[in-house]
Scaffold this active site. Structure first.
Site, PDB file in Angstrom:
ATOM      1  N   THR A  86       0.808  -1.228   0.000  1.00  0.00           N
ATOM      2  CA  THR A  86       0.000   0.000   0.000  1.00  0.00           C
ATOM      3  C   THR A  86       0.832   1.264   0.000  1.00  0.00           C
ATOM      4  O   THR A  86       0.310   2.342  -0.200  1.00  0.00           O
ATOM      5  CB  THR A  86      -0.905   0.063   1.254  1.00  0.00           C
ATOM      6  OG1 THR A  86      -0.071   0.125   2.395  1.00  0.00           O
ATOM      7  CG2 THR A  86      -1.830  -1.133   1.341  1.00  0.00           C
ATOM      8  N   CYS A  87       2.111   1.153   0.247  1.00  0.00           N
ATOM      9  CA  CYS A  87       2.928   2.358   0.440  1.00  0.00           C
ATOM     10  C   CYS A  87       4.258   2.078  -0.253  1.00  0.00           C
ATOM     11  O   CYS A  87       5.193   1.596   0.358  1.00  0.00           O
ATOM     12  CB  CYS A  87       3.091   2.561   1.950  1.00  0.00           C
ATOM     13  SG  CYS A  87       4.073   3.944   2.459  1.00  0.00           S
ATOM     14  N   LYS A  88       4.275   2.356  -1.535  1.00  0.00           N
ATOM     15  CA  LYS A  88       5.386   1.857  -2.349  1.00  0.00           C
ATOM     16  C   LYS A  88       6.665   2.673  -2.207  1.00  0.00           C
ATOM     17  O   LYS A  88       7.752   2.199  -2.459  1.00  0.00           O
ATOM     18  CB  LYS A  88       4.957   1.809  -3.819  1.00  0.00           C
ATOM     19  CG  LYS A  88       3.782   0.862  -4.046  1.00  0.00           C
ATOM     20  CD  LYS A  88       3.715   0.381  -5.478  1.00  0.00           C
ATOM     21  CE  LYS A  88       2.742  -0.722  -5.735  1.00  0.00           C
ATOM     22  NZ  LYS A  88       1.804  -1.116  -4.711  1.00  0.00           N
TER      23      LYS A  88
END
Ligand code: GRE
Length: 342
Positions: free
Chosen positions: A250-252
């Site tokens: 979700t948080c690349k």
């Protein structure tokens, strides 16, 4: 410095004088002056600006404002009233005053539509929202905007190419009772405001809002609501444990990358050269914007501090006005003619 631009500058509807007086009584040493200043749009604050070399101010509705209204219909009607009122009041003062839209945040599509109306019909420069939307029959629900339901709202902002200012509001309901009631002096600038906004902003980061909307621009006041101070530690924790935490999906990108590309911070209510210099190291002078936080703070404190702060002139110009000109595309803005310093 002449022609400074300030963008966390509050107003209130004159018909809410009693509510404004109550709010001022919680925070202000001089509630009567506060009430006069916050309900004025284009006279007292322009006189202050002339005196202190502020060329342009972007106004927004005071906290907690529409985010305190649990009934969606009532919240929407008030947001529209506020936007129409502000558009009328800044008419004829466009060289000195701009506006952020006020939005009811009960429904993403409705918020997006009102934002679009304000930008397209009135030339507003973005929106300012007072943290979570209070909701539910007893007012104890809090709507966060960090899940996929809000994608329509975030894509409208990027489509219109305008930023959102994520401003604090006061803790309410069960949260207030459990965390703050027995330590109420910590509500507001000392702690609760920064906790609320940093939770929301980091929720957006970790729930992938910026991966889905890489062009989205969010402004945080008060020199970043404590996040710059924790940047190293957040980065260290996430980057070492991204896979283990399940965060890689979700948080690349890294927290520092989101701050370089998606966030701006302002000096509102935080007039310390030490802290500013520290933030310049953490987020860079290109992402910091001068602001006052009027009338919770005054022009003299903010401007005397900034004008005399020991910063190199290039960074001072960026923070004082050039970054804001770039972010808000204020092409016709004339730096030195727009205000008179005494
Ligand atoms: C604000 O910015 O909205 C604010 C308040 C109360 C105290 C300080 C402050 O609403 O900055």
């Amino acid at each position: 410095m002449l022609g400074k631009i300030a963008l966390e500058e509050a107003f209130a509807l004159p018909r809410f004088e009693e509510r404004t007086r109550w709010w001022a009584s919680l925070f202000s040493t001089d509630p009567e002056t506060h009430v006069k200043e916050i309900t004025d749009i284009n006279k007292i604050r322009i006189a202050h600006a002339d005196k202190h070399g502020v060329g342009y101010q972007i106004l927004s509705y005071t906290a907690p404002g529409v985010q305190d209204i649990c009934d969606p219909k009532e919240a929407q009607a008030l947001a529209v009233e506020i936007n129409d009122f502000l558009a009328g009041e800044i008419k004829g003062h466009e060289d000195r005053l701009g506006a952020f839209a006020t939005l009811s945040m009960h429904n993403p599509q409705e918020a997006a539509t009102e934002l679009r109306r304000c930008v397209e019909q009135y030339g507003f420069l973005g929106a300012l929202v007072n943290d979570t939307q209070r909701a539910g029959p007893d007012g104890d629900e809090m709507i966060f905007y960090d899940n996929a339901d809000w994608d329509i709202f975030w894509s409208t902002l990027t489509d219109l190419d305008v930023p959102l200012y994520l401003h604090p509001r006061n803790p309410t309901g069960t949260i207030y009772d459990k965390l703050w009631a027995d330590r109420k002096w910590l509500v507001g600038p000392p702690l609760s405001f920064a906790q609320g906004v940093s939770l929301h902003a980091l929720g957006m980061v970790t729930n992938g809002v910026f991966d889905r909307h890489p062009k989205l621009q969010i402004i945080l006041g008060h020199l970043g609501e404590h996040i710059p101070f924790d940047m190293w530690r957040i980065n260290h924790w996430f980057e070492d444990r991204k896979k283990a935490l399940g965060l890689a999906e979700t948080c690349k990108r890294t927290i520092r990358e989101y701050f370089a590309d998606n966030f701006w911070i302002t000096t509102s209510g935080h007039f310390s050269t030490n802290t500013l210099t520290f933030c310049m190291g953490e987020v860079g002078a290109d992402r910091i914007l001068f602001s006052i936080d009027y009338p919770f703070e005054n022009f003299d404190d903010a401007c005397s501090w900034f004008d005399n702060a020991e910063l190199n002139l290039v960074d001072k110009r960026k923070i004082g006005r050039d970054n804001a000109k770039r972010l808000f595309k204020l092409k016709g803005y004339k730096d030195s003619e727009a205000s008179v310093a005494h």
